[in-house]
Write an enzyme that holds these catalytic residues in place. Structure first.
Site, short mmCIF file in Angstrom:
data_model
loop_
_atom_site.label_atom_id
_atom_site.label_comp_id
_atom_site.label_asym_id
_atom_site.label_seq_id
_atom_site.Cartn_x
_atom_site.Cartn_y
_atom_site.Cartn_z
N CYS A 114 0.90 134.85 120.62
CA CYS A 114 0.46 134.87 119.34
C CYS A 114 1.32 135.49 118.07
CB CYS A 114 -0.93 135.73 119.35
SG CYS A 114 -2.16 134.94 120.22
N HIS A 276 -2.54 136.78 111.76
CA HIS A 276 -2.69 135.90 112.98
C HIS A 276 -4.20 135.85 113.23
CE1 HIS A 276 -3.26 134.11 116.76
NE2 HIS A 276 -3.52 135.23 117.34
N ASN A 306 -8.42 129.98 117.70
CA ASN A 306 -7.00 130.84 117.63
C ASN A 306 -5.89 129.69 117.98
OD1 ASN A 306 -4.82 132.22 118.56
ND2 ASN A 306 -6.01 133.85 119.48
N1 COA Z 1 -20.58 132.60 125.47
C1 COA Z 1 -21.85 133.32 126.01
N2 COA Z 1 -21.58 134.43 126.60
C2 COA Z 1 -20.15 135.00 126.82
C3 COA Z 1 -19.00 134.14 126.63
C4 COA Z 1 -19.19 132.89 125.85
N3 COA Z 1 -18.38 131.98 125.52
N4 COA Z 1 -18.12 134.82 126.72
C5 COA Z 1 -18.34 135.76 127.54
N5 COA Z 1 -19.59 135.92 127.36
C6 COA Z 1 -20.47 136.99 127.95
C7 COA Z 1 -19.84 137.77 129.03
O1 COA Z 1 -19.88 136.96 130.31
C8 COA Z 1 -20.65 139.03 129.03
O2 COA Z 1 -21.96 138.79 129.79
P1 COA Z 1 -22.49 140.28 130.83
O3 COA Z 1 -22.88 141.25 129.42
O4 COA Z 1 -23.80 139.28 131.09
O5 COA Z 1 -21.58 140.45 131.55
C9 COA Z 1 -21.00 139.25 127.56
O6 COA Z 1 -21.15 138.05 127.02
C10 COA Z 1 -20.01 140.26 126.93
O7 COA Z 1 -18.93 140.00 127.28
P2 COA Z 1 -17.58 140.53 126.35
O8 COA Z 1 -16.41 140.13 127.07
O9 COA Z 1 -17.72 142.28 126.65
O10 COA Z 1 -17.70 140.43 125.05
P3 COA Z 1 -17.00 140.97 123.73
O11 COA Z 1 -18.18 141.48 122.94
O12 COA Z 1 -16.04 141.83 124.20
O13 COA Z 1 -16.66 139.48 123.07
C11 COA Z 1 -14.29 138.37 122.92
C12 COA Z 1 -15.39 138.86 124.08
C13 COA Z 1 -13.41 137.86 123.77
C14 COA Z 1 -14.82 137.40 121.86
C15 COA Z 1 -13.84 139.56 122.33
O14 COA Z 1 -13.53 140.59 123.43
C16 COA Z 1 -12.46 139.51 121.63
O15 COA Z 1 -12.45 138.61 120.59
N6 COA Z 1 -11.41 140.20 121.97
C17 COA Z 1 -10.12 139.77 121.42
C18 COA Z 1 -9.59 138.57 122.12
C19 COA Z 1 -8.41 137.94 121.25
O16 COA Z 1 -8.15 138.40 120.07
N7 COA Z 1 -7.72 137.43 122.02
C20 COA Z 1 -6.55 136.62 121.54
C21 COA Z 1 -5.39 137.65 121.59
S1 COA Z 1 -4.22 137.19 120.02
#
Ligand code: COA
Length: 349
Positions: A114, A276, A306
């Protein structure tokens, strides 16, 4: 004093739009979940056979080169940032050189995910400032859609990413109030495996101490890539989303403030921040933390997802095309991603 200026900019996103509801056909997810957690409404996916990371880069580069008022034959160096190259090797830079019928110039690939475009821009900036090159093509391009896990197992990663490309032409300028003022690059490899694609790779996890001479045919055939990797979904990217989020909201503001301080400026001086496009929540946190107004930040993750190394040049190009950036504006580019790596560039448009 010689600085580098962006003489031309271009972007390309594939025609095919995939909405959050479209993704529901493959995995258990919802438009509500995706929008609430990431801000993303839709993303573009490249044509599966006709478009590659390189071809999209070429599309963006063609526009950037035209806008710079030069031809591909004038380019004297290529820096290409991507995490999804057409081939394991060689890199995409040489494929651009071939596709655009350029001279036998140098072509460098940057693998900083990224942060890739800001790193690539910084590399190009150094070559311009030393006088080594006069027209450098810097590209960020990604075809993520070829390698995401579209089952429910991979939903936390696959809903986030989209395909596209952005490119700039860097040229030297002697103008006092124009060009790249500084770039700032960082890394912390202690969390390298938190956001990574492990396979295929040369890391030790799937190697055995057994001498090669004792391998049977099946073992030799699977030395680099095994059936087990496919069965266990080990060929897809892995991401600990919450851990990435926590680090990003610290490092984004830090590297932006670092660039401002280095130039005796403050957040109030920023005309346009191009973060980004990792997650809209991250960008909003950064905006709030720095006390920036909506007019000072450009977000477009809603439409593109992204796009990793392509996200900064796509957002910069879009902000420019929408008239949100004018001559003399102070523009800050900032990125954070896998590695971890993070970076910023401060420039006068
Ligand atoms: N749709 C529905 N549910 C989903 C899902 C999706 N696409 N992806 C994950 N879940 C579920 C998980 O399984 C989890 O379920 P559970 O509570 O039953 O175990 C729940 O949602 C929460 O998951 P979690 O990973 O803790 O969610 P979050 O609130 O942290 O959001 C991201 C996930 C990935 C959106 C978030 O962590 C994020 O954006 N992080 C930064 C990622 C990023 O920027 N990456 C690029 C780097 S440059």
């Amino acid at each position: 004093m010689t600085r580098s200026k962006i003489a031309g900019i271009g972007m390309y996103v594939p025609e095919h739009v995939v909405t959050n509801n479209d993704l529901k056909k493959y995995m258990d997810t919802s438009d509500e979940w995706i929008q609430e957690r990431t801000g993303i409404q839709e993303r573009h996916y490249a044509h599966r056979t006709k478009e590659t990371t390189t071809t999209m880069g070429v599309e963006a580069a063609t526009i950037a080169i035209q806008r710079a008022g030069i031809t591909p034959q004038d380019i004297d160096f290529i820096v290409f940032a991507t995490l999804c190259p057409d081939y394991y090797f060689p890199g995409c830079g040489v494929l651009v050189q071939r596709a655009m019928k350029m001279k036998e110039i140098g072509a460098l690939d940057v693998r900083n995910q990224c942060s890739g475009f800001v790193y690539a821009l910084s590399v190009a900036d150094q070559f311009i400032k030393t006088g080594m090159y006069k027209n450098i093509l810097v590209i960020g391009s990604e075809k993520h859609s070829f390698g995401l896990d579209f089952s429910t197992r991979g939903r936390n990663v696959s809903v986030i990413f989209g395909d596209g490309a952005g490119a700039v032409v860097l040229q030297p300028t002697e103008e006092a109030n124009r060009g790249i003022l500084s770039t700032h690059l960082h890394s912390d490899g202690s969390s390298a495996e938190i956001l990574a694609m492990y396979n295929p790779g040369t890391h030790a996890n799937h190697w055995t101490e057994k001498p090669l001479a004792t391998f049977d045919e099946a073992e030799i055939a699977q030395m680099f890539m095994s059936h087990k990797m496919i069965d266990n979904a080990e060929l897809f990217p892995y991401m600990d989303g919450p851990a990435v989020f926590k680090k990003a909201v610290v490092k984004f503001p830090e590297v932006i403030v670092e660039s401002l301080k280095a130039n005796n400026l403050t957040a109030k001086d920023i005309n346009m921040l191009i973060p980004h496009q990792a997650n809209l929540r991250i960008s909003q946190f950064v905006q709030q933390h720095l006390g920036l107004s909506d007019d000072q930040v450009h977000n477009n993750i809603q439409k593109y997802g992204n796009t990793t190394a392509a996200s900064v040049p796509i957002a910069l190009c879009e902000a420019y095309e929408q008239g949100r950036i004018k001559d003399g504006d102070l523009v800050c580019l900032a990125a954070f991603g896998s590695g971890f790596t993070w970076a910023s560039a401060l420039l006068r448009w």
